[in-house]
Design a protein around this motif. Structure first.
Motif, short mmCIF file in Angstrom:
data_model
loop_
_atom_site.label_atom_id
_atom_site.label_comp_id
_atom_site.label_asym_id
_atom_site.label_seq_id
_atom_site.Cartn_x
_atom_site.Cartn_y
_atom_site.Cartn_z
N ARG A 1 0.87 -1.18 0.19
CA ARG A 1 0.10 -0.01 0.11
C ARG A 1 0.84 1.21 -0.06
O ARG A 1 1.99 1.03 0.71
CB ARG A 1 -0.93 0.24 1.24
N SER A 2 0.60 2.24 -0.81
CA SER A 2 1.56 3.36 -1.03
C SER A 2 1.23 4.43 0.37
O SER A 2 0.21 4.68 0.69
CB SER A 2 1.31 3.98 -2.39
N PHE B 1 -4.82 1.53 -4.38
CA PHE B 1 -4.71 1.69 -5.72
C PHE B 1 -3.46 2.49 -6.07
O PHE B 1 -2.61 2.22 -7.23
CB PHE B 1 -5.74 2.70 -6.28
N GLY B 2 -2.71 3.28 -5.00
CA GLY B 2 -1.59 3.85 -5.27
C GLY B 2 -0.31 2.57 -5.39
O GLY B 2 0.48 2.73 -6.17
N ARG C 1 -8.36 3.68 -10.03
CA ARG C 1 -9.46 4.40 -9.26
C ARG C 1 -11.02 4.09 -9.97
O ARG C 1 -12.04 4.06 -9.45
CB ARG C 1 -9.27 5.38 -8.66
N VAL C 2 -10.70 4.97 -11.45
CA VAL C 2 -11.81 5.17 -12.11
C VAL C 2 -12.27 3.75 -12.68
O VAL C 2 -13.99 3.33 -12.46
CB VAL C 2 -11.60 5.89 -13.61
N ILE C 3 -11.69 2.85 -12.93
CA ILE C 3 -12.13 1.30 -13.30
C ILE C 3 -12.76 0.78 -12.17
O ILE C 3 -13.83 -0.03 -12.33
CB ILE C 3 -10.92 0.54 -13.73
N ALA D 1 -8.41 -6.10 0.95
CA ALA D 1 -6.89 -5.57 0.48
C ALA D 1 -6.40 -4.82 1.41
O ALA D 1 -5.19 -4.78 1.68
CB ALA D 1 -7.12 -5.04 -0.80
N THR D 2 -7.06 -3.99 2.16
CA THR D 2 -6.49 -3.09 3.21
C THR D 2 -5.81 -3.86 4.28
O THR D 2 -4.75 -3.25 4.72
CB THR D 2 -7.76 -2.26 3.98
#
Length: 67
Positions: A6-7, A17-18, A32-34, A54-55
């Protein structure tokens, strides 16, 4: 060897997503849009559950680089 993290820098909520964007060399905004599109189209619960899992599964990047 590349690792998925995770970024810490490129994050909106948890940095999922980062981290994916850094790993796959893709713009995280595109991911993010997808994800938002799929989130709405699948009935919200599967996308929210996947992000929540995922977090906890993806470790946060600690700033060190691996050779």
């Amino acid at each position: 060897m590349k690792r998925l993290y995770r970024s810490k820098q490129n994050r909106v909520f948890a940095g999922i997503f980062g981290g994916l964007g850094e790993y796959f060399d893709v713009d995280p905004v595109l991911l993010r849009v997808i994800w938002i599109f799929l989130f709405v189209m699948t009935g919200i619960l599967p996308g929210a559950l996947a992000y929540f899992i995922a977090t906890f599964i993806m470790p946060e990047h600690n700033g060190t680089t691996h050779s």
